[in-house]
Write a protein that holds these residues in place. Structure first.
Motif, PDB file in Angstrom:
ATOM      1  N   TYR A 186       0.852  -1.200   0.000  1.00  0.00           N
ATOM      2  CA  TYR A 186       0.000   0.000   0.000  1.00  0.00           C
ATOM      3  C   TYR A 186       0.884   1.245   0.000  1.00  0.00           C
ATOM      4  CZ  TYR A 186      -4.536  -2.293   0.858  1.00  0.00           C
ATOM      5  OH  TYR A 186      -5.693  -3.024   0.729  1.00  0.00           O
ATOM      6  N   THR A 187       0.325   2.357  -0.428  1.00  0.00           N
ATOM      7  CA  THR A 187       1.049   3.629  -0.416  1.00  0.00           C
ATOM      8  C   THR A 187       0.884   4.294   0.946  1.00  0.00           C
ATOM      9  OG1 THR A 187       0.627   3.938  -2.786  1.00  0.00           O
ATOM     10  CG2 THR A 187       1.271   5.883  -1.523  1.00  0.00           C
TER      11      THR A 187
ATOM     12  N   GLU B 189     -13.514  -2.402   1.339  1.00  0.00           N
ATOM     13  CA  GLU B 189     -13.899  -2.474  -0.080  1.00  0.00           C
ATOM     14  C   GLU B 189     -13.197  -1.409  -0.911  1.00  0.00           C
ATOM     15  OE1 GLU B 189     -18.005  -0.448  -0.855  1.00  0.00           O
ATOM     16  OE2 GLU B 189     -18.150  -1.400   1.123  1.00  0.00           O
ATOM     17  N   GLU B 190     -12.762  -0.330  -0.262  1.00  0.00           N
ATOM     18  CA  GLU B 190     -12.053   0.742  -0.983  1.00  0.00           C
ATOM     19  C   GLU B 190     -10.535   0.566  -0.923  1.00  0.00           C
ATOM     20  OE1 GLU B 190     -13.604   2.676  -2.808  1.00  0.00           O
ATOM     21  OE2 GLU B 190     -15.666   2.646  -2.058  1.00  0.00           O
ATOM     22  N   ASP B 191     -10.051  -0.570  -0.406  1.00  0.00           N
ATOM     23  CA  ASP B 191      -8.610  -0.832  -0.280  1.00  0.00           C
ATOM     24  C   ASP B 191      -7.884   0.267   0.481  1.00  0.00           C
ATOM     25  OD1 ASP B 191      -8.557  -3.315  -1.491  1.00  0.00           O
ATOM     26  OD2 ASP B 191      -8.246  -2.510  -3.504  1.00  0.00           O
TER      27      ASP B 191
ATOM     28  N   LYS C  63     -10.890   6.954  -2.851  1.00  0.00           N
ATOM     29  CA  LYS C  63     -10.940   6.839  -4.319  1.00  0.00           C
ATOM     30  C   LYS C  63      -9.620   6.331  -4.882  1.00  0.00           C
ATOM     31  CE  LYS C  63     -14.404  10.452  -5.171  1.00  0.00           C
ATOM     32  NZ  LYS C  63     -14.623  11.834  -5.707  1.00  0.00           N
ATOM     33  N   ASP C  64      -8.522   6.667  -4.190  1.00  0.00           N
ATOM     34  CA  ASP C  64      -7.199   6.221  -4.646  1.00  0.00           C
ATOM     35  C   ASP C  64      -7.033   4.717  -4.387  1.00  0.00           C
ATOM     36  OD1 ASP C  64      -6.744   8.809  -5.319  1.00  0.00           O
ATOM     37  OD2 ASP C  64      -5.408   9.256  -3.637  1.00  0.00           O
ATOM     38  N   GLU C  65      -6.071   4.103  -5.068  1.00  0.00           N
ATOM     39  CA  GLU C  65      -5.868   2.659  -4.924  1.00  0.00           C
ATOM     40  C   GLU C  65      -4.862   2.334  -3.824  1.00  0.00           C
ATOM     41  OE1 GLU C  65      -4.883   0.577  -8.450  1.00  0.00           O
ATOM     42  OE2 GLU C  65      -6.637   1.262  -9.577  1.00  0.00           O
ATOM     43  N   LYS C  66      -5.233   1.385  -2.990  1.00  0.00           N
ATOM     44  CA  LYS C  66      -4.356   0.812  -1.967  1.00  0.00           C
ATOM     45  C   LYS C  66      -3.588   1.887  -1.190  1.00  0.00           C
ATOM     46  CE  LYS C  66      -3.818  -3.709  -4.111  1.00  0.00           C
ATOM     47  NZ  LYS C  66      -2.885  -4.760  -4.561  1.00  0.00           N
TER      48      LYS C  66
END
Length: 450
Positions: A189-190, A264-266, A220-223
């Motif tokens: 993850y970031t 669910e939104e990582d 909204k961003d990934e991981k």
């Protein structure tokens, strides 16, 4: 290959592998990466010695008495009992030790011949090549907590979901932000820190924005791993006696409203807390911030390794400091064992303070004498130690005491040895009042010893 994949291949549990690495004091960097990718030497050892590892696992899973262990490894019962007393494993009411006690691990501590294990790991990794120093137990505990992120079988076969929130708790300077970064690295993850100005309402480029807006964007961003400092203050329980900052209360409500969507939104949120005692119980409810990870100050061995690491970090081979350290045999851990033993309950930052002070003092001494053969004597070490002790305040010691209470209530079974060691070190700072002498004459009937 991941550790869990190797474990599945060989039909040996991941837990057994983790315990084996700790029992045989193997360096993590020689066995696997931070992402649990096994190193070639460790994989070769595991495959070529699968029969031994299966016997190790069978013994580990089997409940046994001191007599059973002594018979298995052909060692005297009194020596086995001595090791058992140090480790203090869990007991059943009938005196039988529960699983997680390894007969082979005890035999190794008693000098059993396990050269075949170490033959695979002949070249020790230098400190600068390691991901981190010590803390194997904490690394494995964290890895188990993150298993749903790493292993999809957790949800597919067992319905075990990813945690939405984790709390890293421990005294100041113990390395909570380091472990948050390490968690981000493990799960891919970031890492993003929640800055103070993100809380409440502010203006960015002339546009009004709020913490709620920030959190929605992060989802909204990934991981994304969101790291929030002062978590115990922001999430504290409100009461008649305790007033809460309105901005903090609004932040808490927003997080509690949104936390059900994190998985669910990582998004994973990690809170950094000095203590668990102030945090609102609603925050700790299942499905919210229900994964609690204690971050301990380093133990004596870890302190000596950290001193060596920070003293030699980024030094070129021809540097003056490295030459002086080598002349004193201070480029090896044993030199630092004595001073590390005096750093009871020191935090990571206090150890860094010690090394910085010592480097400056060594440099000043060298500028005065221009002598590469200068002696790193007790006077020099104690002066740097005195500088580092500035942060060892009553308030810090109170934080350590509260941490011991927190971890004893929450994670004692996971870290019994660390809790006992830390309690013992803290008690060394407590002043014991000497009994007052009785006023008057001692009579013949009196026992002078009393």
């Amino acid at each position: 290959m991941k550790l869990n994949e190797l474990a599945k291949d060989l039909n040996i549990s991941t837990e057994s592998f983790m315990k084996f690495i700790q029992d045989f004091d193997l360096e993590l960097s020689e066995c696997m990466s931070t992402q649990m990718e096994v190193k070639p030497d460790f994989e070769r050892f595991a495959r070529e010695n699968a029969d031994f590892l299966k016997r190790y696992q069978a013994d580990l899973d089997h409940s046994k008495s001191v007599s059973d262990i002594a018979q298995t490894i052909n060692q005297p019962e009194e020596k086995v009992e001595e090791i058992i007393k140090k480790e203090k494993p869990k007991l059943y009411d009938n005196g039988i030790f529960r699983s997680s006690v390894s007969s082979f691990g005890i035999d190794n501590k008693l000098g059993g011949n396990y050269k075949f294990v170490y033959d695979y790991f002949g070249k020790k990794s230098g400190l600068k090549e390691r991901d981190f120093i010590g803390y194997r137990d904490l690394f494995f505990y964290i890895s188990r907590s993150l298993e749903p992120f790493i292993n999809k079988e957790q949800i597919l076969n067992w319905g075990i979901h990813k945690p939405a929130g984790i709390i890293l708790y421990g005294p100041p300077g113990s390395g909570k932000i380091f472990w948050a970064n390490k968690i981000a690295e493990i799960i891919g993850y970031t890492f993003t820190e929640v800055k103070k100005h993100y809380l409440g309402t502010s203006f960015v480029d002339g546009r009004q924005t709020s913490f709620n807006d920030f959190l929605i964007q992060m989802m909204k961003d990934e991981k994304v791993l969101l790291f929030m400092d002062d978590f115990d203050q922001i999430m504290r329980q409100r009461s008649e006696k305790v007033s809460v900052n309105s901005c903090d209360e609004a932040t808490k409500e927003i997080i509690l409203h949104s936390v059900s969507r994190f998985e669910e939104e990582d998004l994973l949120m990690i809170g950094s807390a000095n203590s668990l005692s102030l945090i609102d119980k609603e925050v700790l409810a299942p499905g919210r911030f229900d994964v609690l990870i204690p971050v301990f100050p380093p133990n004596a061995r870890e302190r000596s390794e950290m001193i060596l690491y920070h003293m030699t970090e980024n030094l070129p081979e021809d540097s003056l400091l490295l030459k002086i350290l080598r002349n004193n045999k201070a480029d090896h851990r044993p030199f630092w064992t004595e001073v590390a033993s005096q750093m009871k309950v020191f935090s990571n930052t206090m150890i860094v303070d010690f090394t910085q002070s010592l480097k400056i003092r060594i440099r000043n001494q060298y500028l005065k004498d221009s002598n590469e053969s200068m002696k790193l004597d007790t006077k020099l070490l104690n002066s740097a130690l005195r500088d580092a002790r500035v942060k060892l305040t009553d308030e810090y010691l109170d934080r350590i005491e509260q941490f011991i209470i927190d971890v004893s209530n929450t994670n004692f079974d996971d870290f019994p040895t660390r809790v006992r060691q830390l309690s013992k070190e803290l008690n060394s700072y407590k002043i014991v009042e000497k009994p007052r002498k009785t006023i008057g004459f001692t009579h013949n009937t009196d026992d002078p010893k009393k």
